[in-house]
Design a protein around this motif. Structure first.
Motif, PDB file in Angstrom:
ATOM      1  N   LEU A 199       0.558  -1.242   0.133  1.00  0.00           N
ATOM      2  CA  LEU A 199       0.021  -0.085   0.135  1.00  0.00           C
ATOM      3  C   LEU A 199       0.814   1.353   0.438  1.00  0.00           C
ATOM      4  CD1 LEU A 199      -2.648  -0.674   2.304  1.00  0.00           C
ATOM      5  CD2 LEU A 199      -3.001  -0.894   0.385  1.00  0.00           C
ATOM      6  N   PRO A 200       0.155   2.317  -0.613  1.00  0.00           N
ATOM      7  CA  PRO A 200       1.381   3.646  -0.443  1.00  0.00           C
ATOM      8  C   PRO A 200       1.039   4.047   1.173  1.00  0.00           C
ATOM      9  CG  PRO A 200      -0.946   3.564  -2.306  1.00  0.00           C
ATOM     10  CD  PRO A 200      -0.081   2.411  -1.733  1.00  0.00           C
ATOM     11  N   SER A 201       2.574   4.830   1.377  1.00  0.00           N
ATOM     12  CA  SER A 201       2.362   5.417   2.926  1.00  0.00           C
ATOM     13  C   SER A 201       1.178   6.193   3.614  1.00  0.00           C
ATOM     14  CB  SER A 201       3.482   5.936   2.754  1.00  0.00           C
ATOM     15  OG  SER A 201       2.904   7.471   2.200  1.00  0.00           O
ATOM     16  N   ARG A 202       0.561   6.679   1.810  1.00  0.00           N
ATOM     17  CA  ARG A 202      -0.753   7.854   2.443  1.00  0.00           C
ATOM     18  C   ARG A 202      -2.178   7.011   3.072  1.00  0.00           C
ATOM     19  NH1 ARG A 202      -2.180  13.676   0.067  1.00  0.00           N
ATOM     20  NH2 ARG A 202      -0.295  14.301   1.059  1.00  0.00           N
ATOM     21  N   LEU A 203      -2.411   5.445   2.380  1.00  0.00           N
ATOM     22  CA  LEU A 203      -2.474   4.651   2.540  1.00  0.00           C
ATOM     23  C   LEU A 203      -2.363   2.934   3.325  1.00  0.00           C
ATOM     24  CD1 LEU A 203      -4.724   3.423  -0.531  1.00  0.00           C
ATOM     25  CD2 LEU A 203      -5.545   5.328   0.719  1.00  0.00           C
ATOM     26  N   MET A 204      -1.387   3.193   4.432  1.00  0.00           N
ATOM     27  CA  MET A 204      -0.913   2.248   5.294  1.00  0.00           C
ATOM     28  C   MET A 204      -1.985   2.826   6.210  1.00  0.00           C
ATOM     29  SD  MET A 204       1.106  -0.288   4.227  1.00  0.00           S
ATOM     30  CE  MET A 204       1.453  -0.390   6.417  1.00  0.00           C
ATOM     31  N   PRO A 205      -1.888   3.592   7.166  1.00  0.00           N
ATOM     32  CA  PRO A 205      -3.200   3.354   7.821  1.00  0.00           C
ATOM     33  C   PRO A 205      -4.287   2.806   7.748  1.00  0.00           C
ATOM     34  CG  PRO A 205      -2.307   6.196   7.880  1.00  0.00           C
ATOM     35  CD  PRO A 205      -1.828   4.774   6.264  1.00  0.00           C
ATOM     36  N   THR A 206      -5.221   3.426   7.122  1.00  0.00           N
ATOM     37  CA  THR A 206      -5.873   1.840   6.505  1.00  0.00           C
ATOM     38  C   THR A 206      -6.622   0.546   7.199  1.00  0.00           C
ATOM     39  OG1 THR A 206      -5.705   1.590   3.507  1.00  0.00           O
ATOM     40  CG2 THR A 206      -6.984   4.012   4.251  1.00  0.00           C
ATOM     41  N   LEU A 207      -5.007   0.647   6.662  1.00  0.00           N
ATOM     42  CA  LEU A 207      -5.309  -1.239   6.808  1.00  0.00           C
ATOM     43  C   LEU A 207      -6.244  -1.269   8.289  1.00  0.00           C
ATOM     44  CD1 LEU A 207      -1.469  -2.332   6.804  1.00  0.00           C
ATOM     45  CD2 LEU A 207      -3.157  -3.119   5.805  1.00  0.00           C
ATOM     46  N   VAL A 208      -6.210  -0.807   9.648  1.00  0.00           N
ATOM     47  CA  VAL A 208      -6.938  -0.557  10.592  1.00  0.00           C
ATOM     48  C   VAL A 208      -8.181  -1.078  10.309  1.00  0.00           C
ATOM     49  CG1 VAL A 208      -6.465   0.566  13.220  1.00  0.00           C
ATOM     50  CG2 VAL A 208      -4.868   0.743  11.706  1.00  0.00           C
ATOM     51  N   ILE A 209      -8.574  -0.270   8.979  1.00  0.00           N
ATOM     52  CA  ILE A 209     -10.167  -0.337   8.342  1.00  0.00           C
ATOM     53  C   ILE A 209     -10.485  -2.295   8.658  1.00  0.00           C
ATOM     54  CG2 ILE A 209     -11.727  -0.562   6.977  1.00  0.00           C
ATOM     55  CD1 ILE A 209     -10.776   2.087   6.126  1.00  0.00           C
ATOM     56  N   LEU A 210     -10.218  -3.173   9.393  1.00  0.00           N
ATOM     57  CA  LEU A 210     -10.077  -4.408   9.194  1.00  0.00           C
ATOM     58  C   LEU A 210     -10.224  -4.536   9.862  1.00  0.00           C
ATOM     59  CD1 LEU A 210      -6.590  -6.208   7.253  1.00  0.00           C
ATOM     60  CD2 LEU A 210      -8.705  -5.505   6.422  1.00  0.00           C
ATOM     61  N   ILE A 211     -10.829  -4.097  11.149  1.00  0.00           N
ATOM     62  CA  ILE A 211     -11.349  -4.650  12.448  1.00  0.00           C
ATOM     63  C   ILE A 211     -12.222  -4.014  12.257  1.00  0.00           C
ATOM     64  CG2 ILE A 211     -10.773  -3.737  14.728  1.00  0.00           C
ATOM     65  CD1 ILE A 211      -7.984  -3.181  14.343  1.00  0.00           C
ATOM     66  N   ALA A 212     -12.969  -2.631  11.734  1.00  0.00           N
ATOM     67  CA  ALA A 212     -14.129  -2.327  11.885  1.00  0.00           C
ATOM     68  C   ALA A 212     -15.499  -3.208  11.525  1.00  0.00           C
ATOM     69  CB  ALA A 212     -13.965  -1.010  11.182  1.00  0.00           C
ATOM     70  N   PRO A 213     -15.618  -3.939  10.460  1.00  0.00           N
ATOM     71  CA  PRO A 213     -16.636  -4.612   9.949  1.00  0.00           C
ATOM     72  C   PRO A 213     -16.987  -5.642  11.193  1.00  0.00           C
ATOM     73  CG  PRO A 213     -15.036  -3.815   8.179  1.00  0.00           C
ATOM     74  CD  PRO A 213     -14.341  -3.659   9.544  1.00  0.00           C
ATOM     75  N   PRO A 214     -15.985  -6.516  11.561  1.00  0.00           N
ATOM     76  CA  PRO A 214     -16.408  -7.573  12.643  1.00  0.00           C
ATOM     77  C   PRO A 214     -17.297  -7.007  14.080  1.00  0.00           C
ATOM     78  CG  PRO A 214     -14.651  -7.697  12.083  1.00  0.00           C
ATOM     79  CD  PRO A 214     -14.574  -6.165  10.730  1.00  0.00           C
ATOM     80  N   ALA A 215     -15.597  -5.865  14.114  1.00  0.00           N
ATOM     81  CA  ALA A 215     -16.164  -4.699  15.149  1.00  0.00           C
ATOM     82  C   ALA A 215     -17.812  -4.935  15.704  1.00  0.00           C
ATOM     83  CB  ALA A 215     -15.895  -4.503  16.004  1.00  0.00           C
ATOM     84  N   VAL A 216     -17.974  -3.587  14.076  1.00  0.00           N
ATOM     85  CA  VAL A 216     -19.668  -3.519  13.842  1.00  0.00           C
ATOM     86  C   VAL A 216     -20.739  -4.309  13.840  1.00  0.00           C
ATOM     87  CG1 VAL A 216     -20.719  -1.856  12.931  1.00  0.00           C
ATOM     88  CG2 VAL A 216     -18.345  -1.320  12.869  1.00  0.00           C
ATOM     89  N   ALA A 217     -20.471  -5.794  13.502  1.00  0.00           N
ATOM     90  CA  ALA A 217     -21.345  -6.451  13.020  1.00  0.00           C
ATOM     91  C   ALA A 217     -21.696  -6.987  14.182  1.00  0.00           C
ATOM     92  CB  ALA A 217     -20.586  -6.940  11.911  1.00  0.00           C
ATOM     93  N   PHE A 218     -20.877  -7.399  15.023  1.00  0.00           N
ATOM     94  CA  PHE A 218     -21.041  -7.885  16.557  1.00  0.00           C
ATOM     95  C   PHE A 218     -21.629  -7.120  17.359  1.00  0.00           C
ATOM     96  CE2 PHE A 218     -20.161  -7.449  21.168  1.00  0.00           C
ATOM     97  CZ  PHE A 218     -20.197  -8.982  21.366  1.00  0.00           C
ATOM     98  N   VAL A 219     -22.005  -5.470  17.336  1.00  0.00           N
ATOM     99  CA  VAL A 219     -22.504  -5.129  17.886  1.00  0.00           C
ATOM    100  C   VAL A 219     -24.006  -4.944  17.714  1.00  0.00           C
ATOM    101  CG1 VAL A 219     -22.676  -2.700  18.796  1.00  0.00           C
ATOM    102  CG2 VAL A 219     -20.352  -3.260  18.802  1.00  0.00           C
ATOM    103  N   ALA A 220     -24.126  -4.850  15.816  1.00  0.00           N
ATOM    104  CA  ALA A 220     -25.420  -4.955  15.132  1.00  0.00           C
ATOM    105  C   ALA A 220     -26.243  -6.239  15.525  1.00  0.00           C
ATOM    106  CB  ALA A 220     -25.492  -4.665  13.747  1.00  0.00           C
ATOM    107  N   TRP A 221     -25.454  -7.494  15.827  1.00  0.00           N
ATOM    108  CA  TRP A 221     -25.706  -8.574  15.630  1.00  0.00           C
ATOM    109  C   TRP A 221     -26.329  -8.945  16.799  1.00  0.00           C
ATOM    110  CZ3 TRP A 221     -27.414 -12.801  12.662  1.00  0.00           C
ATOM    111  CH2 TRP A 221     -27.526 -14.044  12.855  1.00  0.00           C
ATOM    112  N   VAL A 222     -26.124  -8.256  17.868  1.00  0.00           N
ATOM    113  CA  VAL A 222     -26.438  -8.310  19.277  1.00  0.00           C
ATOM    114  C   VAL A 222     -27.763  -7.094  19.539  1.00  0.00           C
ATOM    115  CG1 VAL A 222     -26.218  -8.325  21.851  1.00  0.00           C
ATOM    116  CG2 VAL A 222     -24.547  -8.822  20.412  1.00  0.00           C
TER     117      VAL A 222
END
Length: 323
Positions: A199-222
């Motif tokens: 990934l280009p350096s400017r987009l490297m921080p977007t790796l953290v977005i990998l965490i969001a879908p399952p975490a938000v989906a968990f709260v939504a599922w509950v």
């Protein structure tokens, strides 16, 4: 947070849609603080303060981007046609959904209006982005990044307040759509990260977005099921696994120059924090309660640091410039 010098025509034209990632971080902090205050039995003074600041920042960003749309519609179209920036347009609708969720326990009538606007905007933007992906043939693997998860994440945010507002079937619709596209995009992004250029350096921080879908989906599922079942446990633990994977890249992050994309790391941390508090509340797990508090502290520090860095970059005119 936005210097008035941005109103100069050449500056306003380059006012980026990625600025709305700031809103997701701020409102994520509101939700995380609210969950922490509930877990600690403390007053909601901190979350109220951050919520007020978030509304003010949202108003400023909306004003300036609205001006850009009026004065420089071709510049907005150029962002929409950009293979990376197009994924950031749903940060606007997600911000509305998060604002409605944050307001729900405080001002439910206003929250419902804000949430409803967010739902409509999310439906339009998510469908438009997906249609663009399908109909636009110039995309290559190098254009793919975890930022492409943003439209999918927006869909699973809908049930967070939707169930409370009685829109259960609508919440299931958005949840299903978000879950489907998360699984599909996860496969594509994983292939891109492993087999193609880094990934280009400017987009490297977007790796953290990998965490969001399952975490938000968990709260939504509950919220949707009212239970911590096996699937819920799978979702939250996937979030923890991705958090550990991201940590393996931590040293690389510290070597990167500041960019607005750094705000992409805030909302996923907030989502995992809230998910941890929800799990702790439903099961009585003290371990998850401690994790929730720890993530909230990390998130508050990250938002404060990024707020200062963003203000410094604006003052130095390093953000609203052509690329």
């Amino acid at each position: 947070m936005v210097d008035m010098s941005v109103t100069e025509p050449d500056r306003l034209e380059n006012f980026p849609v990625t600025f709305f990632a700031v809103m997701m971080g701020l409102l994520g902090l509101v939700l995380s603080l609210t969950a922490a205050e509930k877990a600690a039995g403390a007053s909601d003074a901190a979350s109220q303060l951050v919520l007020g600041a978030s509304v003010a920042v949202f108003a400023v960003l909306g004003f300036f981007y609205g001006l850009k749309l009026l004065r420089h519609p071709l510049a907005v179209k150029a962002e929409w046609d950009h293979p990376v920036r197009i994924a950031f347009f749903p940060t606007i609708s997600i911000s509305l959904l998060l604002l409605g969720t944050a307001l729900a326990p405080r001002m439910p009538d206003l929250a419902f209006v804000v949430w409803s606007v967010g739902v409509a905007a999310q439906a339009i933007l998510a469908l438009s982005v997906v249609a663009n992906w399908i109909g636009h043939r110039s995309f290559t693997p190098i254009h793919l990044s975890p930022a492409w998860f943003i439209p999918a994440v927006g869909n699973v945010v809908v049930p967070l307040a939707g169930v409370q507002f009685g829109a259960v079937e609508l919440s299931w619709l958005f949840f299903a759509a978000g879950l489907l596209f998360w699984i599909v995009l996860l496969t594509l992004v994983r292939k891109r990260l492993i087999f193609h250029e880094p990934l280009p350096s400017r987009l490297m921080p977007t790796l953290v977005i990998l965490i969001a879908p399952p975490a938000v989906a968990f709260v939504a599922w509950v919220r949707l099921t009212g239970d911590i079942d096996a699937f819920a446990r799978i979702l939250i633990n996937i979030g923890y696994v991705f958090a550990l994977i991201v940590l393996t890249q931590g040293l690389r992050f510290f070597r990167l120059p500041f960019a607005l994309s750094w705000w992409a790391l805030t909302f996923p941390v907030a989502a995992l924090s809230v998910a941890s508090f929800v799990f702790a509340y439903e099961t009585g797990s003290q371990t998850h309660r401690v994790i929730g508090f720890g993530l909230t502290v990390i998130l508050a520090f990250a938002v404060a640091t990024l707020g200062v860095r963003t203000a410094q970059a604006i003052r130095a005119k390093q953000i609203c410039r052509s690329e």
